[in-house]
Design a protein around this motif. Structure first.
Motif, PDB file in Angstrom:
ATOM      1  N   SER A  14       0.448  -1.478  -0.210  1.00 51.20           N
ATOM      2  CA  SER A  14       0.071  -0.049   0.142  1.00 51.20           C
ATOM      3  C   SER A  14       0.758   1.265  -0.176  1.00 51.20           C
ATOM      4  O   SER A  14       2.192   1.016   0.175  1.00 51.20           O
ATOM      5  CB  SER A  14      -1.303   0.013   1.277  1.00 51.20           C
ATOM      6  OG  SER A  14       0.071   0.153   2.716  1.00 51.20           O
ATOM      7  N   ASN A  16       0.491   5.637  -1.175  1.00 50.84           N
ATOM      8  CA  ASN A  16      -0.247   6.798  -1.728  1.00 50.84           C
ATOM      9  C   ASN A  16      -0.251   7.177  -3.103  1.00 50.84           C
ATOM     10  O   ASN A  16       0.928   7.032  -3.331  1.00 50.84           O
ATOM     11  CB  ASN A  16       0.338   7.818  -1.109  1.00 50.84           C
ATOM     12  CG  ASN A  16       0.228   8.069   0.498  1.00 50.84           C
ATOM     13  OD1 ASN A  16      -0.967   7.440   1.138  1.00 50.84           O
ATOM     14  ND2 ASN A  16       1.434   8.371   1.419  1.00 50.84           N
ATOM     15  N   THR A  25      -3.651  10.628  -1.090  1.00 52.38           N
ATOM     16  CA  THR A  25      -5.089   9.111  -1.344  1.00 52.38           C
ATOM     17  C   THR A  25      -3.984   7.583  -0.925  1.00 52.38           C
ATOM     18  O   THR A  25      -3.440   7.364  -1.773  1.00 52.38           O
ATOM     19  CB  THR A  25      -5.514   9.552  -1.209  1.00 52.38           C
ATOM     20  OG1 THR A  25      -5.486   9.867  -3.436  1.00 52.38           O
ATOM     21  CG2 THR A  25      -6.516  10.589  -1.470  1.00 52.38           C
ATOM     22  N   ARG A  26      -4.636   7.159  -0.138  1.00 53.83           N
ATOM     23  CA  ARG A  26      -3.978   5.463  -0.161  1.00 53.83           C
ATOM     24  C   ARG A  26      -4.256   4.724  -0.811  1.00 53.83           C
ATOM     25  O   ARG A  26      -5.854   5.458  -1.743  1.00 53.83           O
ATOM     26  CB  ARG A  26      -5.045   5.114   1.019  1.00 53.83           C
ATOM     27  CG  ARG A  26      -4.480   5.850   3.167  1.00 53.83           C
ATOM     28  CD  ARG A  26      -2.707   5.675   2.626  1.00 53.83           C
ATOM     29  NE  ARG A  26      -2.602   5.180   2.676  1.00 53.83           N
ATOM     30  CZ  ARG A  26      -0.879   4.198   3.023  1.00 53.83           C
ATOM     31  NH1 ARG A  26      -0.484   5.308   3.208  1.00 53.83           N
ATOM     32  NH2 ARG A  26      -1.023   2.821   3.506  1.00 53.83           N
TER      33      ARG A  26
END
Length: 97
Positions: A14, A16, A25-26
């Motif tokens: 994961s 950004n 935002t992720r």
């Protein structure tokens, strides 16, 4: 063990998305996984594995599935691949004796 390469251990990461205005935002980075049937020369059978495309290239670069498994570290391999590695090593030891 979905979305994990059975040979290299490559998994979902994961991070950004970063816009020009530096808004964060992720997001998710998924590995490029395929279902591939690889031929084991020592065992004389094909094995279906869920592997990443980079792992497939590495297998071909190492001269086949058997050579890749013998050289691979057990930490990266899935349970299915570790069992396959054990069978390959036993068969190679039997052929050498």
């Amino acid at each position: 063990m979905s979305r994990v390469c059975e040979l290299s251990g490559k998994a979902v990461m994961s991070g950004n998305n970063v816009s020009h205005a530096l808004n964060r935002t992720r997001r998710v980075f998924r590995p490029n996984l395929i279902k591939a049937s690889l031929l084991s020369d020592v065992l004389g059978q094909s094995v279906a594995l869920k592997i990443s495309t980079s792992a497939l290239r590495t297998v071909e670069h190492n001269g086949g599935l058997d050579n890749f498994l013998v050289k691979a570290r057990d930490v990266n391999l899935s349970l299915k691949a570790r069992r396959l590695k054990k069978l390959v090593k036993q068969k190679l030891a039997a052929q050498a004796a």
